[in-house]
Design a protein around this motif. Structure first.
Motif, mmCIF file in Angstrom:
data_model
loop_
_atom_site.group_PDB
_atom_site.id
_atom_site.type_symbol
_atom_site.label_atom_id
_atom_site.label_comp_id
_atom_site.label_asym_id
_atom_site.label_seq_id
_atom_site.Cartn_x
_atom_site.Cartn_y
_atom_site.Cartn_z
ATOM 1 N N VAL A 128 0.837 -1.200 0.000
ATOM 2 C CA VAL A 128 0.000 0.000 0.000
ATOM 3 C C VAL A 128 0.871 1.250 0.000
ATOM 4 N N GLU A 129 1.857 1.276 0.873
ATOM 5 C CA GLU A 129 2.747 2.434 0.921
ATOM 6 C C GLU A 129 3.539 2.579 -0.377
ATOM 7 N N ILE A 178 2.577 1.682 -3.408
ATOM 8 C CA ILE A 178 1.685 2.200 -4.458
ATOM 9 C C ILE A 178 1.430 3.688 -4.240
ATOM 10 N N ARG A 179 1.224 4.070 -2.994
ATOM 11 C CA ARG A 179 1.037 5.502 -2.719
ATOM 12 C C ARG A 179 2.298 6.299 -3.072
ATOM 13 N N GLY A 215 -2.484 7.262 -4.094
ATOM 14 C CA GLY A 215 -3.052 5.964 -4.417
ATOM 15 C C GLY A 215 -3.458 5.923 -5.881
ATOM 16 N N VAL A 238 -7.449 -0.104 -8.725
ATOM 17 C CA VAL A 238 -6.634 -1.191 -8.182
ATOM 18 C C VAL A 238 -7.367 -2.496 -8.432
ATOM 19 N N GLN A 285 -5.578 -4.640 0.888
ATOM 20 C CA GLN A 285 -4.510 -3.838 0.297
ATOM 21 C C GLN A 285 -5.040 -3.016 -0.873
ATOM 22 N N TYR A 297 -7.147 0.055 0.338
ATOM 23 C CA TYR A 297 -6.402 1.200 0.874
ATOM 24 C C TYR A 297 -5.355 1.752 -0.092
ATOM 25 N N ALA A 298 -5.086 1.032 -1.182
ATOM 26 C CA ALA A 298 -4.093 1.508 -2.149
ATOM 27 C C ALA A 298 -4.707 2.376 -3.240
#
Length: 361
Positions: free
Chosen positions: A237-238, A240-241, A248, A252, A264, A267-268
């Motif tokens: 997630v981090e 992708i951000r 984000g 997804v 994931q 939140y992504a």
């Protein structure tokens, strides 16, 4: 007259498949017999063998197939003997509430052949996804036959019958990826790599491939991923951000179908973004998300059935793109095998060694 041919059958949960003789009846009204040329080895066939779909054994496995129509039954007008076709498991009825609303891709009454293929002793077989194409010939509803340009390789074309169509459609049809979008794909097996290819076809500016296996990330690169994330060593997630300016991705796609990968994906995505679930979960899986997050992030949470495709529209179009050099369908074919090799192909698939093994008959 009914024909006796070879077919790969699963008789019981956990038992290896066997190559045996099956009986294919003459086509009845609305049916067709297809001389199978190729058939891909898909995870869905393994799910059938393991009882993950239902317990209606014995199963005649195989469904990602291409071949030539040999004979048709009474009333069939859409195909004729000699037509080169890709088999599909969405033969739309035209009459259900989805079809009447013009949403044929959601047909609630897709149909299969009325007759059953059998073992030599008369035991009826359940064909995988109504197709059963790990066989020299198979009996299907004529609507399951989609004519495509015969210049395409049968090995490549047949994969449109399931996994490749599911992935491309998840991006193009369900996810609605458009020019300039950022897209993340979680899981880069056959369906995930097809989603990568679909996102690139749709004009995505950035396609982030996520997997635990560097080999699969290399495959994703071949199909157009612009960035890769190994989730075994990096929090996805981090990551992708970090690759999307901290926001984000616009879309997804979860091509795995586990609660953790779906979370994931959730939140992504960017605020107002779209999550597409195309990986198939098992019945016991459960998901828990804070309802305030579901509300507060907006956007859309979608499931993609067969890439929300309409075979009569999408299969010929994708074959044409392939013949134009814009879609590498051949790249999904890792190896060509024989009917005797299906059981070992399942093992290679589970080990993540191949995108697709394809049986050539």
């Amino acid at each position: 007259m009914p024909q006796k041919v070879r077919g790969v059958v699963s008789r019981a949960k956990g038992r290896p498949v066997e190559l045996t003789t099956i009986v294919v009846p003459d086509p009845g009204p609305g049916e067709a017999v297809v001389d199978v040329q190729t058939c891909g080895v898909c995870h869905t066939d393994l799910h059938y063998r393991e009882g993950g779909i239902n317990d209606d054994y014995p199963f005649l496995l195989g469904h990602e197939a291409a071949g030539v129509v040999e004979a048709v039954g009474e009333g069939v007008t859409g195909v004729e003997p000699g037509d080169f076709v890709v088999l599909n498991w969405r033969a739309v009825c035209g009459q259900c509430r989805a079809c009447r609303r013009g949403r044929l891709e959601y047909c609630f009454d897709t149909h299969n052949a009325e007759q059953r293929m059998t073992l030599e002793d008369g035991t009826e077989l359940t064909p995988a996804l109504g197709i059963g194409a790990f066989a020299d010939k198979t009996l299907v509803a004529a609507g399951q036959c989609t004519k495509v340009d015969p210049r395409v390789s049968p090995a490549a074309a047949g994969l449109l019958g399931c996994g490749v169509m599911a992935g491309i459609g998840a991006a193009v049809n369900t996810g609605g990826v458009s020019r300039g979008d950022t897209v993340a794909v979680i899981g880069c097996g056959g369906v995930g790599c097809a989603a990568v290819a679909g996102a690139r076809l749709a004009g995505a500016s950035r396609v982030i491939a996520v997997d635990l296996d560097d080999r699969k990330l290399e495959w994703a690169n071949r199909f157009g991923a612009t960035h890769t994330v190994n989730a075994a060593s990096t929090e996805p997630v981090e990551a992708i951000r970090g690759l999307t300016g901290g926001f984000g991705a616009d879309v997804v796609i979860d091509a795995v179908g586990l609660p953790q990968t779906y979370e994931q994906a959730f939140y992504a995505r960017d605020l107002g973004g779209t999550v597409v679930l195309v990986g198939v979960p098992t019945p016991e899986m459960r998901l828990e998300l804070p309802l305030a997050d579901v509300f507060g992030r907006g956007g859309a949470l979608k499931s993609s059935w067969y890439g929300d495709c309409l075979p009569s529209r999408d299969f010929p179009m994708l074959v044409d793109l392939h013949l134009q050099g814009r879609l590498d369908l051949d790249g999904f074919v890792s190896e060509e095998i024989t009917l005797d090799d299906v059981e070992e192909a399942f093992a290679r698939m589970e080990r993540g060694e191949v995108l697709r093994s394809v049986v050539r008959l």
